[in-house]
Every structure is written in C-alpha cells, then in structure tokens.
Design an enzyme around this catalytic site. Sequence first.
Site, PDB file in Angstrom:
ATOM      1  N   THR A   1       0.803  -1.215   0.000  1.00 35.97           N
ATOM      2  CA  THR A   1       0.000   0.000   0.000  1.00 35.97           C
ATOM      3  C   THR A   1       0.840   1.272   0.000  1.00 35.97           C
ATOM      4  O   THR A   1       0.607   2.183  -0.796  1.00 35.97           O
ATOM      5  CB  THR A   1      -0.939   0.003   1.223  1.00 35.97           C
TER       6      THR A   1
ATOM      7  N   HIS B   1      -1.824  -1.266  -5.927  1.00 36.55           N
ATOM      8  CA  HIS B   1      -1.328  -2.613  -6.238  1.00 36.55           C
ATOM      9  C   HIS B   1      -2.528  -3.468  -6.600  1.00 36.55           C
ATOM     10  O   HIS B   1      -3.685  -3.040  -6.474  1.00 36.55           O
ATOM     11  CB  HIS B   1      -0.576  -3.229  -5.058  1.00 36.55           C
TER      12      HIS B   1
END
Length: 539
Positions: A76, A331
């Site tokens: 993250t 992601h």
Amino acid sequence: MRSFLFAALSVAAGIWAAPAAAGDAPKPKLVVAVSVDQFSADLFGQYRRHFTGGLARLANGVVYSSGYQSHAATETCPGHATILTGVRPARSGIIANNWFDLRAARADKNIYCAEDERVPGTSSEKYEVSTVHLKVPTLGDHMKRADPRSRVAAVAGKDRTAVMMGGHDVDQRWWWSGSAFTGPGTSPAAARANHRVAEALARAQDPLPLPAPCVARRRAVAIDGGDRQVGAGQFGRAAGNVKVFRASPELDQATLDLASGLRREMRLGEGEASDLLIVGLAATDYVGHTFGNQGSEMCLHLLALDQALGEFFQELDRTGLDYLVMLTADHGGQDIPERNREHGITEAARVDPSLSFETVGKRLKEKFRLKSSPLHGELASGDMYVDPTLKPRLRRKVIAEAVRIYRAHRDVAAVLTADEIAAAPQPVGPPDRWTLMDRAKASFDRERSGDFLVMLRPRIVAYLDTKNYLASHGSPWDYDRRVPILFWRKGMAPFDQMLAVETVDIMPTLAVLLKLPIPPGTIDGRCLDLDEGPESSCR
C-alpha cells in the site's frame, strides 16, 4: 448506507459532450485523484461489462488497461507513493509499508512508512502520522509552490494513503482511524461525516442483496487448517462491528461522503487556481485480504463501489465545475489459494512456515551460537535484515547462510542480496518486460532496504495467520503489479490504450494538463498522451 447499491444511475444531460482535443483544453479547475486499494487490472477487466455507474463512466474515458506498479514491493505505502510523485520507491524512499532500522534509538526497530519514529514514546503500532519518510514532493506540493492559492484535500480509508498521495503541504487530511475519520485540525464536514458513521454503526446491517452478476460467485470455500469458510458473504454485521464495516462497501461510501463534504466546505474547484481532491478508497483491499477476490464478497463490493462513485460524480456534475478524474490502484492482489486450486492453479498454496523469519533466525542463531536471533523481517518474504552489531566477518557468514537457506526452498523464486541489487543498472523499457532484478532495483533504497530480498514463487500466499488475512499481495508478479489507470473529463474523446505504462506516469500527465512545470531529472515517469488523435496532450 445501502441506497446507493442498486439505484439506476441516470447520466446527467450533457455529460457526453462532443470530444475536444486534449491539448487545446484549459487547465481543469479541479483534479480528483482516486486510488482504489487492491483494484487490480484483472478485477477491472473482469467486472468492466457489469459497471453502470462511476466506474462505467471512467471506463468510457481514456483507459490504460496495463498500468504497472512496476516495482517489486507491491504494498500500500510504496504504491500510493508512486501515484502523485512520479517516482519509484527507490527515489521516494518508501520501499514498503514497514522496514527495519536496527540502529534506531527506540526498542521497536520496525519503522512504519507514515510515522515519525523520533517522537518519544511511540512505536510502529502506536505512532504519530507524519510525512517525514517521503523524500520527494507530490503533485499537490508542486501545485501549491507554483500558486499558493491552490488547495489540496486528502480523504482516505488508511493514513498512509492520505500521507503518500497528499504529500507534505495539504490543507485538509483525513483518514479512517478504526472507528471514525481523524486528522489534524477541525472540519464541520468531517464532524458531520463521523456523526453519520456513528449512526450507521449503531444499527445492525442486514446482508446486502446479491446483484445478478454475483449469484454465480456465491459459493463457500473452506480455508485450509480450520473451519472457516469464505466466498458466500453479503456483508451482514451486528451493531457496532467496526471490523466488518471496514471490510465492506460501507467504508468506501463513508469516505466518499466525507470527500464530497470537504469539497463543498472548501469550495474546491471554485477559486482562481486549480485545486486537488484526493480520495483513497480502502475497502477493496480489506475485502480482498479477508475473503479473497473471486467470491460473492468482491463482486458485491465492486458493484456497490461503482454505484457510490456514480453518485459522487453526479454531485460534482451538479456544480458545473470543469473537473478531471484520474483513478488507479496502489497494487493488485491474488485470490485465496484454496479457490485458486479449485480453478486449476495446482501450485497455489500458503507459504511453508519454515520460511518465516523467526524460524530461519532460530536456525542461524543455533548454527552460529549467537545469543539472539540475528534475522529481522515481517513475513516469509520481502526485505530481510541481519544484526549490524555482528563482527563483519561473522555477519557476512550469517547473510550467506540465510541466503542459502532461502534459495534452497521450493517456495522461493529468487533471493537477491543488497550488493547485487545495488550493482544492477536502473530498469529501462516497458515494465511488463522487466526482470525480477529490474523490479527489485526500482524498490531499492540503500538506507532502508534489507541485506537481502526474498521473492516467493507465483501464487504462494505470504501470510501464515488465517484468522485475519487470507489472501495477500506484495509479490513481484503481475497479478500484484498490474493496475488500471483511468482518466475522464467532460468532452474527452474516449479510447483504450493497451501498451504497458507505469503509475509514475500519472503525475507528469496531470502536471502537463495543469500547465505545471516539473524540474527535469526529478521524476521517473513520463507524460501519457490523452488525445486519441494525431495531436498530443503532452505538448
């Protein structure tokens, strides 16, 4: 919290205006930068035909289906740090969610990416949110330096999202802290949003109705090593259950609610200069970790998110503002191994517990007769750190033995030492052709990276604890690296671009549209041409 789920989206008259050349357009009054945490390009492609709301609008804009978080550490914090800085983790310094500083003054050597560990009495779990580790400016920082009248607001489901996308100089920054949105300063909009959240949490939530496209996805799958099942959930929860609230469409709806409130309160897009509104939507990540990404939970959630974004954009439409939307992800992610195996991916598995840094550290301690384990890490993969107080010759032997142990294991694809990565050239060319070394190089910071980097084989889940997170990301493989990059603006001619680009290309693209100069040599990205014809929006 439920009305947005299945209401038909009525597209406001005039939204689909005649296309105009992107290069001729004036600066947008408002840029809305949205990150959907763990929203892989695979999920976007899988559900694209079912979207009818906000994601459908973006899918009818300029679509880069093969955007890449090109680095190896697909987590993250580093992912969000690429989006509005234009630089890879090697330059931003944000190499992971956490790294280790074994020479840190405090007892806790684990450093969280969005903390200031110098604050007395803090730890990586109880910390003061800070931008101190982000080494570079963001788009918002550049905007405010060029014109102090520009305003920047960041609202997110995670503090690290608000920090890494918002940057060092924001006017308002709010994030979900576990039971409410928090941030420095005060805001009537935040107070109202938290009041609505408190009212929603005080009530039980019945299971949400299952949309037709999700019916085939509703099938319980048993998790290895226990009696837990996932795959057939519909987000029902008891009153006060914050954990379920977080891993459901409710969190994203609340985040968008606060973002809308802040835009109205700050009158973003209504001033003399262009403004930036950052929205970090975290629930997709929590849903993916908790349930995997191929069950009814993810299907229901994404269709709910589509409708919530539709309502958010409709409110912006009613203002008459000239606004530009960019949406991407930090992601991707993979599904749970149990369901992957049912789908024919026989190699899918959870990592062998013998690869945990604790177990390997114990072996090293015993082999070299050390007083304590010399190895530090978080999982069975990623950056590994060896005690720097060991005598140099002994330390080299410990590193060599640790590398040998990991390289010999069937679950490991590659182990790269810090010296090997440091000596490698910077990656060039399309990110879909990068080697594992290229991906590692893009994540490497000599000050913060480990002594060696462990990369697991494809479809091996790094998490060992199945009580909380069942599926993972963070690997160097394309299911974690590839994300959509979407742009939309009224009058923009729609087209799909299938060539591989990077998320670091987003910031320079927005900077050109904002007519914002970026010093040469300071970023890794390049401008993406958003004009589908012979003209270029990058000129």
